[in-house]
Scaffold this active site. Structure first.
Site, PDB file in Angstrom:
ATOM      1  CB  THR A 132      -0.895  -0.016   1.265  1.00  0.00           C
ATOM      2  OG1 THR A 132      -1.436   1.282   1.471  1.00  0.00           O
ATOM      3  CG2 THR A 132      -0.099  -0.358   2.529  1.00  0.00           C
ATOM      4  CG  ASP A 133      -1.146   4.996  -1.005  1.00  0.00           C
ATOM      5  OD1 ASP A 133      -1.723   4.355  -0.097  1.00  0.00           O
ATOM      6  OD2 ASP A 133      -1.724   5.887  -1.654  1.00  0.00           O
ATOM      7  CD  GLU A 134      -3.613   3.399   4.061  1.00  0.00           C
ATOM      8  OE1 GLU A 134      -3.595   3.417   5.298  1.00  0.00           O
ATOM      9  OE2 GLU A 134      -4.644   3.155   3.398  1.00  0.00           O
ATOM     10  CE1 TYR A 158      -3.289  -2.648   5.593  1.00  0.00           C
ATOM     11  CE2 TYR A 158      -3.332  -0.303   5.076  1.00  0.00           C
ATOM     12  CZ  TYR A 158      -3.294  -1.632   4.662  1.00  0.00           C
ATOM     13  OH  TYR A 158      -3.252  -1.924   3.323  1.00  0.00           O
ATOM     14  CE  LYS A 162       0.220  -4.609   2.996  1.00  0.00           C
ATOM     15  NZ  LYS A 162      -0.086  -5.953   2.425  1.00  0.00           N
TER      16      LYS A 162
HETATM   17  P1  NAD Z   1      -9.353  -7.580   2.186  1.00  0.00           P
HETATM   18  O1  NAD Z   1      -9.328  -7.275   3.643  1.00  0.00           O
HETATM   19  O2  NAD Z   1     -10.572  -7.324   1.403  1.00  0.00           O
HETATM   20  O3  NAD Z   1      -8.961  -9.120   1.953  1.00  0.00           O
HETATM   21  C1  NAD Z   1      -7.935  -9.753   2.655  1.00  0.00           C
HETATM   22  C2  NAD Z   1      -8.084 -11.250   2.435  1.00  0.00           C
HETATM   23  O4  NAD Z   1      -6.998 -11.903   3.131  1.00  0.00           O
HETATM   24  C3  NAD Z   1      -9.375 -11.844   3.002  1.00  0.00           C
HETATM   25  O5  NAD Z   1      -9.954 -12.743   2.066  1.00  0.00           O
HETATM   26  C4  NAD Z   1      -8.918 -12.591   4.255  1.00  0.00           C
HETATM   27  O6  NAD Z   1      -9.731 -13.729   4.541  1.00  0.00           O
HETATM   28  C5  NAD Z   1      -7.518 -12.996   3.865  1.00  0.00           C
HETATM   29  N1  NAD Z   1      -6.651 -13.210   5.042  1.00  0.00           N
HETATM   30  C6  NAD Z   1      -6.529 -12.394   6.113  1.00  0.00           C
HETATM   31  N2  NAD Z   1      -5.665 -12.937   6.998  1.00  0.00           N
HETATM   32  C7  NAD Z   1      -5.224 -14.104   6.466  1.00  0.00           C
HETATM   33  C8  NAD Z   1      -4.318 -15.090   6.884  1.00  0.00           C
HETATM   34  N3  NAD Z   1      -3.681 -15.009   8.061  1.00  0.00           N
HETATM   35  N4  NAD Z   1      -4.089 -16.166   6.072  1.00  0.00           N
HETATM   36  C9  NAD Z   1      -4.730 -16.263   4.873  1.00  0.00           C
HETATM   37  N5  NAD Z   1      -5.626 -15.362   4.434  1.00  0.00           N
HETATM   38  C10 NAD Z   1      -5.865 -14.279   5.217  1.00  0.00           C
HETATM   39  O7  NAD Z   1      -8.097  -6.782   1.599  1.00  0.00           O
HETATM   40  P2  NAD Z   1      -7.918  -6.104   0.161  1.00  0.00           P
HETATM   41  O8  NAD Z   1      -8.483  -4.747   0.200  1.00  0.00           O
HETATM   42  O9  NAD Z   1      -8.350  -7.063  -0.871  1.00  0.00           O
HETATM   43  O10 NAD Z   1      -6.340  -5.952   0.118  1.00  0.00           O
HETATM   44  C11 NAD Z   1      -5.513  -6.977  -0.417  1.00  0.00           C
HETATM   45  C12 NAD Z   1      -4.071  -6.549  -0.304  1.00  0.00           C
HETATM   46  O11 NAD Z   1      -3.865  -5.333  -1.006  1.00  0.00           O
HETATM   47  C13 NAD Z   1      -3.615  -6.279   1.131  1.00  0.00           C
HETATM   48  O12 NAD Z   1      -2.294  -6.778   1.281  1.00  0.00           O
HETATM   49  C14 NAD Z   1      -3.646  -4.773   1.249  1.00  0.00           C
HETATM   50  O13 NAD Z   1      -2.698  -4.307   2.181  1.00  0.00           O
HETATM   51  C15 NAD Z   1      -3.278  -4.365  -0.155  1.00  0.00           C
HETATM   52  N6  NAD Z   1      -3.798  -3.056  -0.613  1.00  0.00           N
HETATM   53  C16 NAD Z   1      -5.126  -2.755  -0.470  1.00  0.00           C
HETATM   54  C17 NAD Z   1      -5.605  -1.539  -0.944  1.00  0.00           C
HETATM   55  C18 NAD Z   1      -7.066  -1.178  -0.861  1.00  0.00           C
HETATM   56  O14 NAD Z   1      -7.447  -0.047  -1.193  1.00  0.00           O
HETATM   57  N7  NAD Z   1      -7.950  -2.085  -0.467  1.00  0.00           N
HETATM   58  C19 NAD Z   1      -4.723  -0.628  -1.539  1.00  0.00           C
HETATM   59  C20 NAD Z   1      -3.373  -0.973  -1.656  1.00  0.00           C
HETATM   60  C21 NAD Z   1      -2.928  -2.200  -1.191  1.00  0.00           C
HETATM   61  P1  TYD Z   2     -10.779   3.805   4.080  1.00  0.00           P
HETATM   62  O1  TYD Z   2     -11.700   3.355   3.001  1.00  0.00           O
HETATM   63  O2  TYD Z   2     -10.903   3.201   5.437  1.00  0.00           O
HETATM   64  O3  TYD Z   2      -9.286   3.676   3.520  1.00  0.00           O
HETATM   65  P2  TYD Z   2      -7.884   4.228   4.138  1.00  0.00           P
HETATM   66  O4  TYD Z   2      -8.084   4.717   5.509  1.00  0.00           O
HETATM   67  O5  TYD Z   2      -7.051   3.000   4.091  1.00  0.00           O
HETATM   68  O6  TYD Z   2      -7.441   5.302   3.194  1.00  0.00           O
HETATM   69  O7  TYD Z   2     -10.976   5.372   4.245  1.00  0.00           O
HETATM   70  C1  TYD Z   2     -10.774   6.266   3.172  1.00  0.00           C
HETATM   71  C2  TYD Z   2     -10.940   7.665   3.715  1.00  0.00           C
HETATM   72  O8  TYD Z   2     -12.298   7.838   4.118  1.00  0.00           O
HETATM   73  C3  TYD Z   2     -10.098   7.947   4.954  1.00  0.00           C
HETATM   74  O9  TYD Z   2      -9.628   9.292   4.893  1.00  0.00           O
HETATM   75  C4  TYD Z   2     -11.069   7.783   6.103  1.00  0.00           C
HETATM   76  C5  TYD Z   2     -12.398   8.213   5.498  1.00  0.00           C
HETATM   77  N1  TYD Z   2     -13.617   7.547   6.063  1.00  0.00           N
HETATM   78  C6  TYD Z   2     -14.687   8.324   6.495  1.00  0.00           C
HETATM   79  O10 TYD Z   2     -14.647   9.567   6.427  1.00  0.00           O
HETATM   80  N2  TYD Z   2     -15.781   7.683   6.983  1.00  0.00           N
HETATM   81  C7  TYD Z   2     -15.856   6.325   7.082  1.00  0.00           C
HETATM   82  O11 TYD Z   2     -16.881   5.797   7.581  1.00  0.00           O
HETATM   83  C8  TYD Z   2     -14.753   5.538   6.616  1.00  0.00           C
HETATM   84  C9  TYD Z   2     -14.777   4.040   6.701  1.00  0.00           C
HETATM   85  C10 TYD Z   2     -13.650   6.198   6.102  1.00  0.00           C
END
Ligand code: NAD
Ligand code: TYD
Length: 354
Positions: A132-134, A158, A162
């Site tokens: 992630t970019d975070e 989080y 990461k």
């Molecule tokens: P998500 O939370 O929707 O899915 C995570 C999945 O991992 C779930 O299916 C969960 O059951 C599985 N999981 C969790 N713990 C586990 C374990 N110990 N063993 C096996 N499986 C396990 O997450 P996502 O949004 O699909 O993100 C996927 C990846 O991409 C993550 O590594 C996240 O950090 C990264 N990422 C997400 C975003 C975003 O905007 N969602 C952006 C950049 C990077």
């Molecule tokens: P989120 O989807 O949780 O992603 P991240 O925190 O990983 O960027 O949140 C996106 C943005 O939206 C973040 O600035 C927090 C804000 N947010 C709200 O304002 N209300 C909400 O209920 C949630 C879940 C997020």
């Protein structure tokens, strides 16, 4: 074949579905099925011999060893993680366990497996870490977007977990020569996104006539990327990325949260007008801010464009419209994943914000 971890979650499942739409190379999908993993998402693959689902925890070394020995993948694409910042504030332990210990365990299993490979199998093996970019921390309004050399400064449990996993992946390249790739991506949105995250939560609450809880002043900025574009970037990096390298993935789409929520409300006003009239914007409520809330993320994705010719295909407008249409057409999926434990989470996270 390739082995995916976390392929029942949001991005992993989109990746598996997209992969098998474009290729016949089989996928072994390893997922623990936490609250975020949902087999309903993978239902389109029922009976498809190219997809094998295995329920397992990436922290379980012997399970990872057996899976690698049994399926002999040419690559691992590692999505599995605890992924929600608010949950990491309420309960950081699971984040350290899965994101740090789990990634370490998977790396160790992969290293043992890779060490036994020979010739072109060893040459061609890849461990792709999805991050992630975070990890880069928070930007000021006028700061340049994150590049691949921006120093790490994670601020939430989080992002810290990461960051820890990214460092381990990096170390396995430098120390053991393991052929790793890392992508750091901005906020994704699209189908099958669990409604704890901003965009699907706002859609679900809007349709249910509930308040739309905007944290703080609503001016925190995120870069938004359609999930299909993220999946395409991962495929491209897996195919042609240089081992040991990091690639930032982003949509050139910086929006503050209020802009995102307004756009969603306007789309819903058109696609599913409120029965009682008026705009969904009337449901917006400002609530107590998230502790340590990062102000701004922005990604400089030029390396990926320059070196691997990747660019996002969707604009925020086209991607968001597709997303809203998908949620309107898939209310059953939403109802399914928001039963039971989801309600407890809503009380934990939003109960104290009023
Ligand atoms: P998500 O939370 O929707 O899915 C995570 C999945 O991992 C779930 O299916 C969960 O059951 C599985 N999981 C969790 N713990 C586990 C374990 N110990 N063993 C096996 N499986 C396990 O997450 P996502 O949004 O699909 O993100 C996927 C990846 O991409 C993550 O590594 C996240 O950090 C990264 N990422 C997400 C975003 C975003 O905007 N969602 C952006 C950049 C990077
Ligand atoms: P989120 O989807 O949780 O992603 P991240 O925190 O990983 O960027 O949140 C996106 C943005 O939206 C973040 O600035 C927090 C804000 N947010 C709200 O304002 N209300 C909400 O209920 C949630 C879940 C997020």
């Amino acid at each position: 074949m390739i082995l995916i971890t976390g392929g029942a979650g949001f991005i992993g499942a989109n990746f598996v579905l997209d992969w098998l739409r474009g290729s016949d190379e089989p996928v072994v999908n390893v997922d623990k099925l936490t609250y975020a993993g949902n087999l309903k998402t993978l239902a389109p693959l029922d009976g498809d011999a190219r997809h094998t689902f295995v329920r397992a925890d990436i922290c379980d070394r012997s399970a990872m060893d057996s899976l690698l020995a049994k399926y002999a993948p040419r690559a691992i694409v590692h999505f599995a993680a605890e992924s929600h910042v608010d949950r990491s504030i309420h309960g950081p332990a699971d984040f350290v366990q899965t994101n740090v210990v789990g990634t370490f365990t998977l790396l160790e299993a992969a290293r043992a497996y890779w060490n036994k490979l020979e010739g072109s199998a060893r040459e061609g093996f890849r461990f792709h870490h999805v991050s992630t970019d975070e990890v880069y921390g928070s930007l000021g309004v006028d700061d340049a977007p994150f590049t691949e050399t921006t120093p790490y400064a994670p601020n939430s449990p989080y992002s810290a977990s990461k960051a820890g996993s990214d460092h381990l992946v990096r170390a396995y390249f430098h120390t053991y020569g393991m052929p790793v790739l890392t992508t750091n991506c901005s906020n994704n949105y699209g189908p099958y996104h669990f409604p704890e995250k901003l965009i699907p939560l706002m859609i679900a609450n809007a349709l249910a006539g509930k308040p739309l809880p905007v944290y703080g002043d609503g001016l925190n900025v995120r870069d938004w990327l359609y999930v299909g574009d993220h999946c395409a970037a991962i495929r491209r990096v897996l195919e042609a990325g240089k081992v040991g390298e990091v690639y930032n993935v982003g949509g050139w789409n910086e929006k503050n949260n209020l802009e995102v929520v307004h756009t969603l409300c306007d789309l819903l006003d058109t696609l599913k007008p409120r029965e009682q009239g008026g705009s969904y914007r009337e449901q917006i409520t400002f609530v107590k801010d998230r502790p340590g809330h990062d102000r701004r993320y922005a990604i400089d994705a030029r390396k990926l464009e320059r070196e691997l010719n990747w660019k996002p295909a969707e604009t925020f407008e086209t991607g968001l419209r597709k997303t809203v249409e998908w949620y309107l057409a898939n209310q059953e999926w939403v109802a399914d994943v928001t039963s039971g434990a989801y309600r407890e989470w809503v009380d934990v996270n939003y109960g104290g914000r009023r």
